[in-house]
Design an enzyme around this catalytic site. Structure first.
Site, mmCIF file in Angstrom:
data_model
loop_
_atom_site.group_PDB
_atom_site.id
_atom_site.type_symbol
_atom_site.label_atom_id
_atom_site.label_comp_id
_atom_site.label_asym_id
_atom_site.label_seq_id
_atom_site.Cartn_x
_atom_site.Cartn_y
_atom_site.Cartn_z
ATOM 1 C CE LYS A 54 -3.667 -2.649 2.136
ATOM 2 N NZ LYS A 54 -4.202 -3.183 3.382
ATOM 3 C CD GLN A 98 -3.005 -4.787 6.668
ATOM 4 O OE1 GLN A 98 -2.937 -3.808 5.929
ATOM 5 N NE2 GLN A 98 -3.675 -5.885 6.331
ATOM 6 C CG ASP A 121 -9.266 -0.287 4.682
ATOM 7 O OD1 ASP A 121 -9.440 -0.548 3.488
ATOM 8 O OD2 ASP A 121 -8.778 -1.097 5.493
#
Ligand code: NAP
Length: 281
Positions: A54, A98, A121
């Site tokens: 990313k 994450q 996200d």
């Protein structure tokens, strides 16, 4: 045999990124560099790889990525404090925590601490609720990628029967909501679904989000169905038995090179969207 359409994720991802370049330049002319903060807790090698991928994707496009790597002993409170400080930082436009974090941390609490404006996200329950109601700005990136691939290839969703296999908060549930909002008739299957194959047999569109290699069988596929495989299992294997399903499908995403690259490009897009929103654009 009729022509098969291979839904190429790299083509779609490049189209998304091409569209972002001009927008990033325009922001930079105004003194703003879109910035994604990534938080990695612990030393899980796959998670570290995902975060690195990313970060690299951001760098290639001129998006700043601020990498925060916390020790695996980090407490929930310490993680929350990190998130709160990123929420307050005006230079940060998106926050990605994450998944998974070490099991002693309350991951849900940490996700919920991310400000909705920076939830690029799509992990907060607020963001999910907005997505389900049809006005969410940043749906989870993999569901957004699945919709983007169908949009890119002009695949009709309206009136089609979509069968989603999987109901996770980041994938199966939000993609079911996005399909419903695009006027598909949606069946969402999960581990307690009885005779799952009979549901898949009725699908015009199959979304595989199970996390089990080669799970969706060719003989379950209605001739001409469109298949999007979000699965990513050890050894670069999808959730769909690709060769067998290709025989029946009219269109299919490969693994790798299908949903994965588009997922990353949607994260970049959401970060740029958020940077623009921060200056009222
Ligand atoms: P997850 O949280 O483990 O969820 C898996 C879902 O599949 C659950 O809803 C589970 O049902 C269902 N399931 C498990 N076994 C089943 C069975 N035998 N029959 C029917 N349903 C079953 O996984 P996830 O995070 O959604 O990820 C799914 C896949 O997508 C994984 O391969 C993952 O690596 C991949 N993924 C890819 C990307 C990308 O960028 N390409 C991003 C995220 C995830 P229950 O709810 O009943 O347990």
């Amino acid at each position: 045999m009729s022509e098969k359409l291979i839904l190429d994720g790299n083509v779609v991802a490049n189209a998304v990124k091409d569209e972002l370049r001009g927008r990033i330049s325009a922001l930079k002319e105004k003194g703003i560099t879109p910035c994604l903060a990534t938080i990695l807790v612990g030393d899980d090698p796959s998670s570290a790889t995902y975060v690195r991928m990313k970060g690299n994707a951001c760098a290639k496009l001129g998006i700043e990525s601020r990498k925060i790597h916390l020790d695996k002993q980090t407490t929930t409170e310490e993680l929350l404090a990190t998130i709160h400080s990123l929420n307050k930082d005006e230079k940060v436009h998106g926050i990605l925590l994450q998944h998974p974090v070490p099991s002693h941390i309350d991951e849900r609490k940490a996700f919920e601490a991310i400000e909705i404006e920076k939830d690029v996200d799509g992990v907060t329950s607020f963001g999910y609720g907005q997505t389900a109601l049809g006005f969410g700005k940043y749906p989870s990136c993999t569901p957004a990628a699945i919709m983007k691939i169908m949009e890119h290839y002009n695949i009709e969703v309206n009136g089609k029967h979509a069968v989603v296999v999987g109901r996770s908060p980041i994938l199966g549930k939000p993609v079911s909501a996005l399909l419903l909002n695009k006027d598909a008739t949606v069946t969402t299957c999960h581990s307690r679904t009885v005779h799952l194959e009979n549901h898949v047999r009725q699908a015009d569109i199959v979304i595989a989000a199970v996390g089990k290699p080669n799970f969706i069988q060719g003989e379950w596929i209605k001739p001409g169905a469109v298949i999007l495989d979000a699965g990513y299992n050890k050894g670069n294997i999808g959730d769909v038995d690709y060769e067998a399903c290709l025989e029946k499908a009219s269109a299919i995403t490969p693994v790798p090179g299908g949903v994965g690259p588009v997922t990353i490009s949607m994260l970049l897009k959401h970060t740029v969207d958020s940077a623009e929103a921060a200056i009222g654009e």
